[in-house]
Design a protein around this motif. Structure first.
Motif, PDB file in Angstrom:
ATOM      1  N   TYR A  89     -33.075  31.515 -17.656  1.00 41.38           N
ATOM      2  CA  TYR A  89     -32.274  31.357 -18.788  1.00 41.38           C
ATOM      3  C   TYR A  89     -30.704  30.765 -18.813  1.00 41.38           C
ATOM      4  CZ  TYR A  89     -35.688  34.815 -19.634  1.00 41.38           C
ATOM      5  OH  TYR A  89     -37.077  35.261 -20.071  1.00 41.38           O
ATOM      6  N   ALA A  90     -30.266  30.538 -20.013  1.00 39.01           N
ATOM      7  CA  ALA A  90     -28.907  30.100 -20.171  1.00 39.01           C
ATOM      8  C   ALA A  90     -28.031  30.759 -21.007  1.00 39.01           C
ATOM      9  CB  ALA A  90     -29.029  28.641 -20.472  1.00 39.01           C
ATOM     10  N   LYS A  91     -27.071  31.193 -20.888  1.00 38.67           N
ATOM     11  CA  LYS A  91     -26.096  32.051 -21.817  1.00 38.67           C
ATOM     12  C   LYS A  91     -25.028  31.164 -22.214  1.00 38.67           C
ATOM     13  CE  LYS A  91     -23.582  34.380 -18.181  1.00 38.67           C
ATOM     14  NZ  LYS A  91     -23.748  33.906 -16.903  1.00 38.67           N
ATOM     15  N   GLY A  92     -24.695  31.364 -23.461  1.00 40.11           N
ATOM     16  CA  GLY A  92     -23.281  30.700 -23.968  1.00 40.11           C
ATOM     17  C   GLY A  92     -22.636  31.774 -24.917  1.00 40.11           C
ATOM     18  N   ALA A  93     -21.488  31.578 -25.292  1.00 39.08           N
ATOM     19  CA  ALA A  93     -20.562  32.358 -26.194  1.00 39.08           C
ATOM     20  C   ALA A  93     -19.713  31.605 -26.743  1.00 39.08           C
ATOM     21  CB  ALA A  93     -20.070  33.715 -25.557  1.00 39.08           C
ATOM     22  N   PHE A 106     -25.161  34.045 -26.930  1.00 37.26           N
ATOM     23  CA  PHE A 106     -26.516  33.314 -27.247  1.00 37.26           C
ATOM     24  C   PHE A 106     -27.374  33.040 -26.126  1.00 37.26           C
ATOM     25  CE2 PHE A 106     -22.852  32.332 -29.997  1.00 37.26           C
ATOM     26  CZ  PHE A 106     -23.385  32.587 -31.289  1.00 37.26           C
ATOM     27  N   LEU A 107     -28.548  33.356 -25.948  1.00 38.63           N
ATOM     28  CA  LEU A 107     -29.484  33.057 -24.834  1.00 38.63           C
ATOM     29  C   LEU A 107     -30.485  32.152 -25.155  1.00 38.63           C
ATOM     30  CD1 LEU A 107     -29.815  34.437 -22.030  1.00 38.63           C
ATOM     31  CD2 LEU A 107     -31.644  35.825 -23.236  1.00 38.63           C
ATOM     32  N   TYR A 108     -30.581  31.340 -24.108  1.00 41.65           N
ATOM     33  CA  TYR A 108     -31.819  30.209 -24.218  1.00 41.65           C
ATOM     34  C   TYR A 108     -32.557  30.167 -23.030  1.00 41.65           C
ATOM     35  CZ  TYR A 108     -27.975  28.634 -27.316  1.00 41.65           C
ATOM     36  OH  TYR A 108     -26.911  28.595 -28.386  1.00 41.65           O
ATOM     37  N   GLU A 109     -33.906  29.575 -23.334  1.00 47.63           N
ATOM     38  CA  GLU A 109     -34.627  29.302 -22.236  1.00 47.63           C
ATOM     39  C   GLU A 109     -34.142  28.138 -21.685  1.00 47.63           C
ATOM     40  OE1 GLU A 109     -38.953  29.339 -22.175  1.00 47.63           O
ATOM     41  OE2 GLU A 109     -38.823  31.026 -23.597  1.00 47.63           O
ATOM     42  N   THR A 111     -35.657  25.825 -20.097  1.00 51.21           N
ATOM     43  CA  THR A 111     -36.460  24.722 -20.254  1.00 51.21           C
ATOM     44  C   THR A 111     -36.285  23.929 -21.682  1.00 51.21           C
ATOM     45  OG1 THR A 111     -38.277  26.073 -21.230  1.00 51.21           O
ATOM     46  CG2 THR A 111     -38.484  25.325 -18.673  1.00 51.21           C
ATOM     47  N   ASP A 112     -35.816  24.673 -22.637  1.00 51.68           N
ATOM     48  CA  ASP A 112     -35.321  24.257 -23.932  1.00 51.68           C
ATOM     49  C   ASP A 112     -34.111  24.579 -24.292  1.00 51.68           C
ATOM     50  OD1 ASP A 112     -34.932  22.959 -26.541  1.00 51.68           O
ATOM     51  OD2 ASP A 112     -37.049  24.142 -27.054  1.00 51.68           O
ATOM     52  N   LEU A 113     -32.979  23.954 -24.000  1.00 48.10           N
ATOM     53  CA  LEU A 113     -31.511  24.484 -24.087  1.00 48.10           C
ATOM     54  C   LEU A 113     -30.993  24.457 -25.748  1.00 48.10           C
ATOM     55  CD1 LEU A 113     -29.852  23.061 -20.803  1.00 48.10           C
ATOM     56  CD2 LEU A 113     -30.283  25.578 -21.667  1.00 48.10           C
ATOM     57  N   THR A 114     -31.948  23.727 -26.615  1.00 48.24           N
ATOM     58  CA  THR A 114     -31.668  23.730 -28.054  1.00 48.24           C
ATOM     59  C   THR A 114     -32.074  24.984 -28.690  1.00 48.24           C
ATOM     60  OG1 THR A 114     -33.771  22.578 -28.418  1.00 48.24           O
ATOM     61  CG2 THR A 114     -31.680  21.220 -27.996  1.00 48.24           C
ATOM     62  N   LYS A 115     -33.044  25.712 -28.290  1.00 51.34           N
ATOM     63  CA  LYS A 115     -33.657  26.772 -28.878  1.00 51.34           C
ATOM     64  C   LYS A 115     -33.189  28.012 -28.520  1.00 51.34           C
ATOM     65  CE  LYS A 115     -38.253  28.813 -29.756  1.00 51.34           C
ATOM     66  NZ  LYS A 115     -39.565  28.705 -29.362  1.00 51.34           N
ATOM     67  N   GLU A 116     -32.620  28.595 -29.374  1.00 55.37           N
ATOM     68  CA  GLU A 116     -32.081  30.183 -29.217  1.00 55.37           C
ATOM     69  C   GLU A 116     -33.140  31.104 -29.051  1.00 55.37           C
ATOM     70  OE1 GLU A 116     -29.388  33.124 -31.680  1.00 55.37           O
ATOM     71  OE2 GLU A 116     -28.525  31.191 -31.421  1.00 55.37           O
ATOM     72  N   ILE A 117     -32.989  31.961 -28.230  1.00 60.84           N
ATOM     73  CA  ILE A 117     -34.015  33.169 -27.928  1.00 60.84           C
ATOM     74  C   ILE A 117     -33.577  34.370 -28.201  1.00 60.84           C
ATOM     75  CG2 ILE A 117     -35.460  31.519 -26.645  1.00 60.84           C
ATOM     76  CD1 ILE A 117     -34.858  33.279 -24.127  1.00 60.84           C
TER      77      ILE A 117
END
Length: 157
Positions: A89-93, A106-109, A111-117
């Motif tokens: 995962y990648a996290k952003g704020a 905001f959390l993302y996989e 493998t697809d940093l454009t799709k918020e999960i």
């Protein structure tokens, strides 16, 4: 000028110190590669010591400056980089002031940093060690390497 590829183990000289990263992806996120960066004190290391060590962190960095200066050397190529992915995962704020705590994550996989999960007002513990979703210059990554940074130390948490 070196052209880095996934699997490359690179030695980077920066400000008189040596740093080691494994390139995990092709160019992504504003011209950077996702890498595994070893914690290091700036001393040169041999391949054998790096192969058995997984103390470090995943980050996205551009290598423009050290490549332009001719300070990047490929010292090995790994055929399998799966051991260097410390998170899925990648996290952003959205935080704009230094020292300010994030109110929404905001959390993302990875493998697809454009799709918020997911979105969280308080980031659950299992995602605190997710990679920071940002591209940093190598100078910033070098300072984090020397400080033994890990993503769960993110100042916005």
């Amino acid at each position: 000028m070196i052209r880095q590829q996934p699997g490359d183990l690179l030695e980077i000289e920066h400000d008189g110190n040596y740093f080691y990263i494994v390139v995990l992806t092709r160019i992504t996120m504003f011209g950077g590669n996702i890498v595994f960066a070893w914690h290091n004190d700036g001393q040169r290391r041999d391949l054998e010591s790096l192969q058995t060590d997984r103390t470090g962190f995943n980050a996205c960095t551009d290598l423009i400056e050290p490549k332009r200066e001719g300070k990047v050397t490929r010292i090995h190529r790994f055929s399998d980089t799966s051991d260097f992915w410390l998170t899925k995962y990648a996290k952003g704020a959205n935080v704009f002031r230094k020292g300010e705590k994030a109110r929404l994550w905001f959390l993302y996989e990875i493998t697809d940093l454009t799709k918020e999960i997911g979105r969280y007002e308080k980031l659950p513990d299992e995602y605190r060690s997710a990679m920071d979703k940002m591209t940093s210059s190598f100078g910033i990554i070098a300072s984090k390497i020397m400080a033994r940074y890990t993503p769960d130390q993110n100042e916005r948490l």
